[in-house]
Design a protein around this motif. Structure first.
Motif, PDB file in Angstrom:
ATOM      1  N   LEU A 380       0.796  -0.658  -0.073  1.00  0.00           N
ATOM      2  CA  LEU A 380      -0.184   0.214   0.323  1.00  0.00           C
ATOM      3  C   LEU A 380       0.912   1.294  -0.063  1.00  0.00           C
ATOM      4  O   LEU A 380       0.996   2.118  -0.377  1.00  0.00           O
ATOM      5  N   PHE A 381       1.972   0.777   0.815  1.00  0.00           N
ATOM      6  CA  PHE A 381       3.045   2.503   0.553  1.00  0.00           C
ATOM      7  C   PHE A 381       3.821   2.641  -0.300  1.00  0.00           C
ATOM      8  O   PHE A 381       2.932   4.112  -0.459  1.00  0.00           O
ATOM      9  N   ILE A 382       3.602   1.503  -1.038  1.00  0.00           N
ATOM     10  CA  ILE A 382       4.547   1.982  -2.556  1.00  0.00           C
ATOM     11  C   ILE A 382       3.332   2.057  -3.433  1.00  0.00           C
ATOM     12  O   ILE A 382       3.362   3.496  -4.380  1.00  0.00           O
ATOM     13  N   CYS A 383       2.049   1.913  -3.166  1.00  0.00           N
ATOM     14  CA  CYS A 383       1.331   2.261  -4.690  1.00  0.00           C
ATOM     15  C   CYS A 383       0.954   3.916  -4.053  1.00  0.00           C
ATOM     16  O   CYS A 383       0.395   3.880  -5.140  1.00  0.00           O
ATOM     17  N   CYS A 384       0.874   4.223  -2.932  1.00  0.00           N
ATOM     18  CA  CYS A 384       0.613   5.270  -2.896  1.00  0.00           C
ATOM     19  C   CYS A 384       0.888   6.651  -2.892  1.00  0.00           C
ATOM     20  O   CYS A 384       0.493   7.565  -3.330  1.00  0.00           O
ATOM     21  N   GLN A 385       2.516   6.152  -3.538  1.00  0.00           N
ATOM     22  CA  GLN A 385       3.603   7.357  -4.254  1.00  0.00           C
ATOM     23  C   GLN A 385       2.703   8.017  -5.085  1.00  0.00           C
ATOM     24  O   GLN A 385       3.260   9.483  -5.116  1.00  0.00           O
ATOM     25  N   PRO A 386       2.454   7.159  -6.275  1.00  0.00           N
ATOM     26  CA  PRO A 386       2.263   8.016  -7.393  1.00  0.00           C
ATOM     27  C   PRO A 386       1.150   9.301  -7.204  1.00  0.00           C
ATOM     28  O   PRO A 386       1.253   9.944  -7.582  1.00  0.00           O
ATOM     29  N   LEU A 387       0.058   8.767  -5.613  1.00  0.00           N
ATOM     30  CA  LEU A 387      -1.472   9.693  -6.304  1.00  0.00           C
ATOM     31  C   LEU A 387       0.186  10.347  -5.240  1.00  0.00           C
ATOM     32  O   LEU A 387      -0.833  12.151  -5.488  1.00  0.00           O
ATOM     33  N   ILE A 388       0.791  10.719  -3.731  1.00  0.00           N
ATOM     34  CA  ILE A 388       0.727  12.106  -3.647  1.00  0.00           C
ATOM     35  C   ILE A 388       1.860  12.630  -4.540  1.00  0.00           C
ATOM     36  O   ILE A 388       1.184  13.834  -4.609  1.00  0.00           O
ATOM     37  N   PHE A 389       2.498  12.228  -5.254  1.00  0.00           N
ATOM     38  CA  PHE A 389       3.104  12.900  -6.345  1.00  0.00           C
ATOM     39  C   PHE A 389       2.593  13.173  -7.104  1.00  0.00           C
ATOM     40  O   PHE A 389       3.030  14.428  -8.625  1.00  0.00           O
ATOM     41  N   PHE A 390       1.548  12.821  -8.078  1.00  0.00           N
ATOM     42  CA  PHE A 390       0.914  13.427  -9.377  1.00  0.00           C
ATOM     43  C   PHE A 390      -0.533  13.635  -8.918  1.00  0.00           C
ATOM     44  O   PHE A 390      -1.254  13.605  -9.969  1.00  0.00           O
ATOM     45  N   ILE A 391      -0.804  14.549  -8.124  1.00  0.00           N
ATOM     46  CA  ILE A 391      -1.940  14.376  -6.992  1.00  0.00           C
ATOM     47  C   ILE A 391      -3.140  15.463  -8.920  1.00  0.00           C
ATOM     48  O   ILE A 391      -4.215  15.552  -8.275  1.00  0.00           O
ATOM     49  N   GLY A 392      -2.177  16.323  -8.822  1.00  0.00           N
ATOM     50  CA  GLY A 392      -2.700  17.554 -10.229  1.00  0.00           C
ATOM     51  C   GLY A 392      -3.714  16.597 -11.495  1.00  0.00           C
ATOM     52  O   GLY A 392      -3.913  17.382 -12.229  1.00  0.00           O
ATOM     53  N   ARG A 393      -2.966  15.725 -11.756  1.00  0.00           N
ATOM     54  CA  ARG A 393      -3.437  14.528 -12.427  1.00  0.00           C
ATOM     55  C   ARG A 393      -4.596  14.146 -12.678  1.00  0.00           C
ATOM     56  O   ARG A 393      -4.417  13.094 -13.775  1.00  0.00           O
ATOM     57  N   GLY A 394      -5.769  14.978 -11.737  1.00  0.00           N
ATOM     58  CA  GLY A 394      -6.686  13.560 -12.164  1.00  0.00           C
ATOM     59  C   GLY A 394      -6.620  12.435 -11.803  1.00  0.00           C
ATOM     60  O   GLY A 394      -7.402  11.460 -11.652  1.00  0.00           O
ATOM     61  N   VAL A 395      -5.519  11.473 -10.288  1.00  0.00           N
ATOM     62  CA  VAL A 395      -5.285  10.146 -10.340  1.00  0.00           C
ATOM     63  C   VAL A 395      -6.622   9.808  -9.381  1.00  0.00           C
ATOM     64  O   VAL A 395      -7.288   8.751  -9.301  1.00  0.00           O
ATOM     65  N   ILE A 396      -6.762  10.935  -8.319  1.00  0.00           N
ATOM     66  CA  ILE A 396      -7.447  10.409  -7.008  1.00  0.00           C
ATOM     67  C   ILE A 396      -9.092   9.932  -7.999  1.00  0.00           C
ATOM     68  O   ILE A 396      -9.558   9.143  -7.463  1.00  0.00           O
TER      69      ILE A 396
END
Ligand code: PFF
Length: 519
Positions: A380-396
């Protein structure tokens, strides 16, 4: 001999844990926004219809299936589906209930950490230093690392994320009784207390600006609760209402299956499911409905409140609420309480989302709890990383579409059909009513067997017809963001493949059909 599984120490414990899973950011942020955007009081008609015909029947289905699975040593959908259908291939339908909670976790955990950070910034007085719309927007953008500035930035966000992560993992590591049950027994009363306190504060605002008498709390409540009956003819409103019921109760994703699997064979499920659902509805309709929107209405007016809701959930809680508190005496203190409330609500939901993955590794692959928690935590920790760094890209939004919306509806259909049709209607009915403190009226047999599955099917078809196409084609998504959304899709498919491989492994370890199949 079957290995000893954990269990809840008290009935209150499991009810509070299920209620804790249900009460979350969905109650305090998502619900008020949905009510405001979908016809005010009119939204509540399809909402209560969905609660009665979908939410509560699915709640009972999951409790009964979970308790049945637990008695056979299985706490997650793949093992439970294998047992109830007596068909090994049926366990593969459980992938949605393994991957779904994990997908929700990736973004829910990160947002949970913002609430902790904002509680800290509010109590310390930093947050309300520049209490203007632009100031608050900038504070959030700097915090998320989207722009640079003087306020706390991405490194602070990262530190709060790690702290939050450790808190979540510590709770689940301590197990069902020592961690989740204990935590919920403190967190749930605290949460209700905080929300009630904030609700009273908001409802006693009166008319904050005497020069604008129309912006009063009375009118605010009328604005939310007066029905715009035209909204009832819109299919979208019905879909949104059903979606909210699924998300807020946390049904259709396998989390309640897992919690219920730790109950005892003859424990009541009918009243427990009903009490957990009612607690959630109290927190949603009464408490959740009486904080954000009335507060926004009296300070920003009707059009302003709608604009805030349209601006998205994040704007509402992280930009507008601080602005409102800034206008009150002891604003920083109330603002801190607001974010603390959100944090407590989020933790109780996150620990419930973590448990299916852990239970799968423990029950099916026979790992120790410590190992299971470490593996799930690390991935989970690894999978959260892209979200933290690409938050402005609509990934959420993209992850929420698959994990928090689509999979919920699909798996809800699978579980109710498996229970009422494959396991068998009468057997399922007896299974639900075994040990029940109150017997279910027979009309719910008809609802469970016919109405709920048909309702879900209609939702699925009309919703796919209206929304699936535009989402799949990424309509309205800026060109430069598309690559990130493709990344999310590859990630979702990869998780589904991994889940399939794990389920295949589980199937190989299951005793052959015929053995160990007493019901
Ligand atoms: N019900 C939670 C909320 O309202 O925020 C979110 C959630 C928890 C969704 C657990 C799904 C779930 F399984």
């Amino acid at each position: 001999m079957k290995p000893q599984r954990e269990n809840w120490s008290t009935k209150l414990g499991v009810v509070l844990a299920v209620a804790g899973s249900a009460v979350g950011l969905g109650n305090f942020l998502r619900f008020p926004a949905k009510v405001t955007l979908n016809g005010g009081g009119a939204f509540m008609i399809p909402y209560f219809v969905a609660l009665l015909l979908l939410g509560i029947p699915l709640m009972w289905t999951e409790w009964a299936l979970g308790r049945f699975g637990g008695a056979h040593g299985h706490g997650t959908a793949p093992g439970i589906l294998h047992k109830v259908t007596r068909r090994p291939y049926a366990s593969f339908f459980g992938i949605f209930a393994l991957v779904g909670p994990f997908l929700i976790l990736t973004y829910y955990t990160y947002i949970e950490s913002w609430t902790l950070a904002y509680a800290w910034f509010a109590f310390s007085g930093q947050l309300l230093e520049d209490a203007t719309q632009d100031g608050m927007k900038k504070f959030l953008a700097v915090y998320q690392g989207i722009t640079s500035g003087e306020s706390p930035g991405l490194s602070s966000a990262y530190i709060f994320f790690v702290i939050t992560f450790i808190i979540n993992m510590t709770i689940v590591h301590r197990g069902i009784q020592g961690g989740i049950e204990k935590f919920n027994k403190i967190a749930m009363p605290l949460l209700v207390l905080l929300a009630t306190f904030l609700m009273i504060r908001v409802l006693s605002l009166g008319t904050p600006d005497p020069s604008q008498p129309e912006l009063s709390i009375n009118n605010a409540l009328g604005f939310i609760w007066n029905a715009d009956l035209n909204a009832l003819s819109s299919a979208k409103v019905w879909l949104e209402a059903a979606g909210q019921v699924f998300f807020t109760l946390g049904v259709g994703i396998g989390v309640i299956l897992t919690y219920a699997s730790y109950t005892k064979k003859d424990d009541d499920v009918v009243l427990s499911g009903l009490v957990a659902s009612s607690t959630n509805e109290f927190c949603e309709v009464i408490l959740g409905g009486s904080i954000v929107i009335p507060a926004a209405f009296v300070f920003f007016g009707a059009a302003g409140a709608v604009a805030i809701a349209e601006g998205g959930l994040f704007n509402m809680s992280f930009v507008s609420m601080p602005l409102i508190f800034a206008k009150l005496p002891f604003g920083s203190f109330f603002c801190g309480l607001w974010f603390l409330l959100l944090f407590v609500a989020a933790v109780t939901s996150v620990v419930s989302l973590l448990q299916p993955g852990i239970a799968f590794l423990c029950d099916e692959l026979k790992l120790s709890r410590g190992k299971a928690v470490s593996i799930i935590g690390l991935i989970l920790f690894i999978c959260c990383q892209p979200l933290i760094f690409f938050i402005g890209r609509g990934v959420i939004d993209e992850i929420d579409f698959w994990g928090g919306t689509f999979f919920l509806v699909i798996f809800a259909l699978i579980e109710v059909v498996a229970f009422m049709w494959v396991f068998g209607g009468e057997r399922a009915w007896n299974e639900i009513n075994r040990g029940a403190y109150i017997k279910l009226p027979r009309v719910f047999y008809v609802i469970l067997k016919y109405v709920t599955p048909v309702y879900i099917l209609i939702l699925l078809v009309s919703w796919s017809w209206q929304q699936l196409g535009p989402v799949l084609r990424m309509e309205g998504v800026p060109e430069e963001n598309k690559i990130y959304l493709w990344g999310v899709r590859v990630f979702v498919v990869a998780l589904l493949v991994v889940a399939c491989a794990l389920i295949a492994r589980m199937n190989r370890r299951m005793p052959p059909l015929g053995e160990d199949y007493e019901t």
